[in-house]
Motif scaffolding. Structure first.
Motif, PDB file in Angstrom:
ATOM      1  N   GLU A   4       0.828  -1.198   0.000  1.00  0.00           N
ATOM      2  CA  GLU A   4       0.000   0.000   0.000  1.00  0.00           C
ATOM      3  C   GLU A   4       0.866   1.254   0.000  1.00  0.00           C
ATOM      4  OE1 GLU A   4      -3.939  -1.674   2.410  1.00  0.00           O
ATOM      5  OE2 GLU A   4      -2.310  -0.682   3.513  1.00  0.00           O
ATOM      6  N   VAL A   5       1.943   1.227   0.763  1.00  0.00           N
ATOM      7  CA  VAL A   5       2.858   2.369   0.793  1.00  0.00           C
ATOM      8  C   VAL A   5       3.541   2.530  -0.557  1.00  0.00           C
ATOM      9  CG1 VAL A   5       4.875   3.382   1.925  1.00  0.00           C
ATOM     10  CG2 VAL A   5       3.216   2.080   3.273  1.00  0.00           C
ATOM     11  N   LEU A   6       3.893   1.409  -1.170  1.00  0.00           N
ATOM     12  CA  LEU A   6       4.531   1.472  -2.490  1.00  0.00           C
ATOM     13  C   LEU A   6       3.583   2.086  -3.519  1.00  0.00           C
ATOM     14  CD1 LEU A   6       6.874   0.852  -4.367  1.00  0.00           C
ATOM     15  CD2 LEU A   6       5.976  -1.472  -4.634  1.00  0.00           C
ATOM     16  N   ARG A   7       2.326   1.662  -3.521  1.00  0.00           N
ATOM     17  CA  ARG A   7       1.361   2.223  -4.465  1.00  0.00           C
ATOM     18  C   ARG A   7       1.126   3.710  -4.192  1.00  0.00           C
ATOM     19  NH1 ARG A   7      -2.825  -2.808  -3.721  1.00  0.00           N
ATOM     20  NH2 ARG A   7      -1.741  -4.328  -5.043  1.00  0.00           N
ATOM     21  N   HIS A   8       1.100   4.081  -2.915  1.00  0.00           N
ATOM     22  CA  HIS A   8       0.925   5.483  -2.555  1.00  0.00           C
ATOM     23  C   HIS A   8       2.110   6.306  -3.071  1.00  0.00           C
ATOM     24  CE1 HIS A   8      -0.718   8.737  -0.057  1.00  0.00           C
ATOM     25  NE2 HIS A   8       0.530   8.994   0.299  1.00  0.00           N
ATOM     26  N   ALA A   9       3.314   5.765  -2.903  1.00  0.00           N
ATOM     27  CA  ALA A   9       4.518   6.457  -3.366  1.00  0.00           C
ATOM     28  C   ALA A   9       4.493   6.609  -4.891  1.00  0.00           C
ATOM     29  CB  ALA A   9       5.765   5.694  -2.924  1.00  0.00           C
ATOM     30  N   GLU A  10       4.101   5.550  -5.581  1.00  0.00           N
ATOM     31  CA  GLU A  10       3.996   5.629  -7.035  1.00  0.00           C
ATOM     32  C   GLU A  10       3.013   6.712  -7.465  1.00  0.00           C
ATOM     33  OE1 GLU A  10       2.831   1.737  -8.157  1.00  0.00           O
ATOM     34  OE2 GLU A  10       4.810   0.843  -7.823  1.00  0.00           O
ATOM     35  N   ALA A  11       1.901   6.779  -6.779  1.00  0.00           N
ATOM     36  CA  ALA A  11       0.877   7.778  -7.125  1.00  0.00           C
ATOM     37  C   ALA A  11       1.386   9.195  -6.902  1.00  0.00           C
ATOM     38  CB  ALA A  11      -0.382   7.530  -6.306  1.00  0.00           C
ATOM     39  N   GLU A  36       1.749  11.868  -9.959  1.00  0.00           N
ATOM     40  CA  GLU A  36       1.087  13.171  -9.917  1.00  0.00           C
ATOM     41  C   GLU A  36       2.079  14.305 -10.090  1.00  0.00           C
ATOM     42  OE1 GLU A  36      -1.332  15.430  -6.499  1.00  0.00           O
ATOM     43  OE2 GLU A  36      -2.369  13.699  -7.327  1.00  0.00           O
ATOM     44  N   ALA A  37       3.325  14.080  -9.650  1.00  0.00           N
ATOM     45  CA  ALA A  37       4.370  15.098  -9.798  1.00  0.00           C
ATOM     46  C   ALA A  37       5.019  15.068 -11.182  1.00  0.00           C
ATOM     47  CB  ALA A  37       5.439  14.906  -8.723  1.00  0.00           C
ATOM     48  N   CYS A  38       4.508  14.191 -12.086  1.00  0.00           N
ATOM     49  CA  CYS A  38       5.007  14.085 -13.461  1.00  0.00           C
ATOM     50  C   CYS A  38       6.448  13.606 -13.538  1.00  0.00           C
ATOM     51  CB  CYS A  38       4.843  15.409 -14.214  1.00  0.00           C
ATOM     52  SG  CYS A  38       3.117  15.929 -14.364  1.00  0.00           S
ATOM     53  N   VAL A  39       6.853  12.776 -12.575  1.00  0.00           N
ATOM     54  CA  VAL A  39       8.162  12.132 -12.645  1.00  0.00           C
ATOM     55  C   VAL A  39       8.115  11.085 -13.745  1.00  0.00           C
ATOM     56  CG1 VAL A  39       9.740  10.614 -11.379  1.00  0.00           C
ATOM     57  CG2 VAL A  39       8.714  12.584 -10.238  1.00  0.00           C
ATOM     58  N   ASP A  40       9.181  10.983 -14.526  1.00  0.00           N
ATOM     59  CA  ASP A  40       9.168  10.143 -15.728  1.00  0.00           C
ATOM     60  C   ASP A  40       8.950   8.660 -15.435  1.00  0.00           C
ATOM     61  OD1 ASP A  40       9.507  12.271 -17.427  1.00  0.00           O
ATOM     62  OD2 ASP A  40      11.682  12.053 -17.571  1.00  0.00           O
ATOM     63  N   THR A  41       9.587   8.142 -14.407  1.00  0.00           N
ATOM     64  CA  THR A  41       9.514   6.702 -14.122  1.00  0.00           C
ATOM     65  C   THR A  41       9.034   6.495 -12.683  1.00  0.00           C
ATOM     66  OG1 THR A  41      11.881   6.759 -13.559  1.00  0.00           O
ATOM     67  CG2 THR A  41      11.288   6.067 -15.795  1.00  0.00           C
ATOM     68  N   PRO A  42       7.759   6.747 -12.408  1.00  0.00           N
ATOM     69  CA  PRO A  42       7.284   6.720 -11.016  1.00  0.00           C
ATOM     70  C   PRO A  42       7.373   5.344 -10.363  1.00  0.00           C
ATOM     71  CG  PRO A  42       5.450   6.939 -12.555  1.00  0.00           C
ATOM     72  CD  PRO A  42       6.696   7.129 -13.347  1.00  0.00           C
ATOM     73  N   GLU A  43       7.051   4.271 -11.095  1.00  0.00           N
ATOM     74  CA  GLU A  43       7.094   2.938 -10.497  1.00  0.00           C
ATOM     75  C   GLU A  43       8.519   2.542 -10.134  1.00  0.00           C
ATOM     76  OE1 GLU A  43       5.634   3.613 -13.394  1.00  0.00           O
ATOM     77  OE2 GLU A  43       3.478   3.385 -12.976  1.00  0.00           O
ATOM     78  N   LEU A  44       9.437   2.740 -11.072  1.00  0.00           N
ATOM     79  CA  LEU A  44      10.841   2.390 -10.828  1.00  0.00           C
ATOM     80  C   LEU A  44      11.417   3.215  -9.689  1.00  0.00           C
ATOM     81  CD1 LEU A  44      13.472   0.941 -11.616  1.00  0.00           C
ATOM     82  CD2 LEU A  44      13.863   2.779 -13.286  1.00  0.00           C
TER      83      LEU A  44
END
Length: 292
Positions: free
Chosen positions: A15-22, A26-34
């Motif tokens: 859940e924390v990982l998904r929150h961090a990805e989101a 939202e901040a338009c970072v190019d590779t949010p999941e990685l």
């Protein structure tokens, strides 16, 4: 943050990982999941495999705080490598400092070109790295040339200290020395190879660069004067006193600068001038030999 559910007091790791990805998305970072996975793993001291295995483990507030602290820095566009304080280059781990550039994969093109021109990698060669920063170019070469030794020069005392520490940590402290200097000015030794990634961004273009670059890389390592070529002009005039007969120079250049830098070498009497492209097919390295 819009449309984002708050975390519970003891959320699951996934859940924390998904929150961090989101947050990063939202901040338009190019590779949010990685980026989220790397930063979460680093903040928790866990590998990717550990995070997969323990995806349903609950994190306490201190752990969540560490993760979100790293994520907040990335939301502010601080590069992952700056947050971690290190960057891999040529399969070596380099520590960074505010006075050094963040080594880019494109710069490995210079290492490829240097090695391609060395018929005997066991030869006792000497290498000079001008504008050494982290020492990544020089130390990458020493990792491939077991009997070579080299010198790295930088105007920044902090950069020199960082490069010296990297050399010791990577086991090259006996073959590499670093010193503060103004390019090759005052050096009496002559070298088989001079390699350099000098500042090459035209000053008017610096503010147009990605925030990860313009806000976190040292401006002195970026700004190359009105046309981006100031450092090349200075170094080319010094090369006859720095290179052995038929010695080689390899420059990193910005997109569209290869012809101009090659012209400087031609005017200075260099021969065998050529270029090498990076993986993006940009002419990234310009090289030439001091005429014998």
């Amino acid at each position: 943050m819009t449309g984002m559910a708050p975390l519970s007091e003891t959320p699951l790791l996934r859940e924390v990982l998904r929150h961090a990805e989101a947050l990063l998305r939202e901040a338009c970072v190019d590779t949010p999941e990685l980026d989220a996975r790397i930063l979460m793993g680093a903040s928790l001291g866990m590998t990717r495999e550990h995070m997969l295995i323990h995806a349903t483990a609950r994190l306490n507030q201190a752990q969540v705080g560490r993760v979100l602290g790293f994520i907040a820095r990335r939301v502010d566009r601080e590069p992952v490598s700056r947050i971690l304080g290190r960057r891999e280059f040529w399969s070596l781990d380099f520590h960074l400092s505010p006075a050094t550039l963040d080594p880019r994969p494109d710069s490995e093109t210079l290492i490829d070109e240097a090695l391609a021109g060395i018929p005997d990698r066991k030869a006792p060669l000497t290498v000079l790295d001008l504008g050494t920063g982290t020492g990544c170019l020089l130390l990458a070469l020493l990792s491939e040339l077991p009997n070579a030794a080299g010198t790295g020069i930088d105007r920044s005392e902090e950069a020199v200290a960082t490069a010296t520490a990297n050399a010791r940590r990577l086991g090259f402290g006996q073959r590499a020395r670093f010193a503060v200097g103004d390019w090759g000015d005052g050096l009496s030794e002559r070298f088989d190879l001079v390699i350099s990634n000098p500042p090459y961004i035209p000053e008017a273009e610096i503010e147009t660069l990605a925030p990860e670059v313009v806000r976190f890389d040292p401006v002195a390592a970026l700004a190359g004067g009105p046309d981006g070529l100031n450092a090349y002009r200075t170094i080319v005039t010094q090369l006859p006193n720095l290179l052995k007969s038929k010695g080689k120079v390899i420059f990193e250049v910005g997109a569209g600068q290869a012809a101009d830098v090659a012209r400087l070498l031609v005017t200075a009497g260099f021969s065998g001038i050529g270029t090498r492209c990076d993986l993006g097919r940009v002419e990234r390295a310009v090289f030439g030999h001091l005429s014998g």
